[in-house]
Design a protein around this motif. Structure first.
Motif, mmCIF file in Angstrom:
data_model
loop_
_atom_site.group_PDB
_atom_site.id
_atom_site.type_symbol
_atom_site.label_atom_id
_atom_site.label_comp_id
_atom_site.label_asym_id
_atom_site.label_seq_id
_atom_site.Cartn_x
_atom_site.Cartn_y
_atom_site.Cartn_z
ATOM 1 N N GLN A 134 11.488 -28.292 -3.590
ATOM 2 C CA GLN A 134 10.725 -27.178 -3.035
ATOM 3 C C GLN A 134 10.899 -25.959 -3.938
ATOM 4 O OE1 GLN A 134 9.193 -27.788 0.064
ATOM 5 N NE2 GLN A 134 8.054 -25.879 -0.227
ATOM 6 N N GLU A 135 9.821 -25.206 -4.080
ATOM 7 C CA GLU A 135 9.890 -23.959 -4.844
ATOM 8 C C GLU A 135 11.035 -23.085 -4.323
ATOM 9 O OE1 GLU A 135 6.298 -21.699 -4.575
ATOM 10 O OE2 GLU A 135 6.965 -20.172 -5.992
ATOM 11 N N GLN A 176 10.440 -23.241 -9.997
ATOM 12 C CA GLN A 176 9.108 -22.649 -9.860
ATOM 13 C C GLN A 176 8.049 -23.723 -10.109
ATOM 14 O OE1 GLN A 176 9.052 -19.494 -12.771
ATOM 15 N NE2 GLN A 176 10.547 -18.237 -11.658
ATOM 16 N N PRO A 177 6.861 -23.577 -9.532
ATOM 17 C CA PRO A 177 5.813 -24.598 -9.749
ATOM 18 C C PRO A 177 5.518 -24.842 -11.229
ATOM 19 C CG PRO A 177 5.199 -23.184 -7.922
ATOM 20 C CD PRO A 177 6.456 -22.588 -8.522
ATOM 21 N N ARG A 204 7.228 -28.253 -5.527
ATOM 22 C CA ARG A 204 6.221 -28.041 -4.479
ATOM 23 C C ARG A 204 6.183 -26.574 -4.064
ATOM 24 N NH1 ARG A 204 9.604 -31.951 -2.573
ATOM 25 N NH2 ARG A 204 10.260 -30.593 -0.856
ATOM 26 N N PRO A 205 4.984 -25.979 -3.999
ATOM 27 C CA PRO A 205 4.884 -24.563 -3.606
ATOM 28 C C PRO A 205 5.329 -24.365 -2.154
ATOM 29 C CG PRO A 205 2.847 -25.339 -4.606
ATOM 30 C CD PRO A 205 3.712 -26.543 -4.359
#
Lengths: 114, 114
Positions: free
Chosen positions: A14-15, A81-82, A113-114
Motif C-alpha cells: 500500500q502507498e 509511492q506509486p 497500490r494508491p
C-alpha cells in the motif's frame, strides 16, 4: 546456477507503507552489491549500492542492508509511492583489478497500490 | 549525452533468419556489455568487451550467437539462424573502467522469433 537469487517474483504494498525486497547470493567472493530499477520499455537504471565493508547504505527513501554472514541483502523503500512500481534487480560483483561484470537476479516486480 | 542507443527497438523475424542488434555506447565508456532478459532467467550476461576486445563470452548460449565491436562507438550482436527460444529483450550497457556502479543501459531490443 543462479548466484544471485530473488526468490519472490512479485510484491504488492500500500502507498505510504514500507516495501522490503530481498536478495540472496551464493558466491562468497562478491563484495559489492547494487540494486537497479526498471520501468516497462526502458533499460534498468542504477538505484543504490553497498560495499561489503558496510552493512547499511541509505539514500533518501531507499536503504540497502547487507548481512554478509547470511549472504543476504534487502532493499527498503519508505514510504512507498506509486511511482516506485517497477521491476527491481539485485546485482553483485567482485573486483578483479580490471573486469567488473555484474551478475543479476531475476528481478522482483513491485506494485504500490494508491 | 544521448545515453546508450540500441536499434531496432522491436524486431520480429521468422525462424531461421539472421538477426542483427546494434548498440552505440556512451562516448568515453570503455566497457560494453550485452545482456538478455527472460522471465525464466532474468538478466543474463552474454558477452562483454573492454576497449573493443571481447573479454568474456562464456554467456553466449550457442555458436549461433556472435558479437563484434569494430570500434569504440559501435557493437553488434548477431543471431544466425534465429530460433523461437531466442525471443527475449536484449540490452546493451556501457560503463567506464574501474568500477561497476556506473552501468548505463540502453532501452533494449525486444526480439520475437516466430
Amino acid at each position: 546456477d543462479q548466484q544471485v537469487k530473488q526468490n519472490s517474483p512479485s510484491l504488492s504494498v500500500q502507498e505510504g507503507r514500507i516495501s522490503i525486497l530481498n536478495c540472496d547470493y551464493t558466491n562468497s567472493m562478491f563484495d559489492y552489491f547494487l540494486w537497479y530499477k526498471k520501468y516497462p520499455a526502458e533499460g534498468p537504471t542504477f538505484l543504490i549500492s553497498i560495499s561489503s565493508i558496510k552493512d547499511k547504505n541509505e539514500d533518501g527513501r531507499f536503504t540497502v542492508f547487507l548481512n554478509k554472514s547470511a549472504k543476504h541483502l534487502s532493499l527498503h523503500i519508505v514510504p512507498s509511492q506509486p511511482g516506485d512500481s517497477a521491476v527491481y534487480f539485485c546485482a553483485a560483483t567482485y573486483y578483479t583489478g580490471a573486469n567488473s561484470k555484474l551478475t543479476f537476479g531475476k528481478g522482483i516486480t513491485l506494485s504500490v497500490r494508491p | 549525452d544521448a545515453g546508450v542507443i540500441q536499434s531496432p527497438r522491436h524486431e520480429v523475424t521468422e525462424m531461421g533468419q539472421e538477426v542483427t542488434l546494434r548498440c552505440k555506447p556512451i562516448s568515453g565508456h570503455d566497457y560494453l556489455f550485452w545482456y538478455r532478459q527472460t522471465m525464466m532467467r532474468g538478466l543474463e550476461l552474454l558477452i562483454y568487451f573492454n576497449n573493443n576486445v571481447p573479454i568474456d563470452d562464456s554467456g553466449m548460449p550457442e555458436d549461433r550467437f556472435s558479437a563484434k565491436m569494430p570500434n569504440a562507438s559501435f557493437s553488434t550482436l548477431k543471431i544466425q539462424p534465429s530460433e523461437p527460444r531466442d525471443s527475449a529483450v536484449y540490452f546493451c550497457a556501457s560503463t567506464s573502467s574501474g568500477w561497476s556502479y556506473g552501468y548505463t543501459f540502453g532501452s533494449g531490443t525486444r526480439l520475437t522469433v516466430v
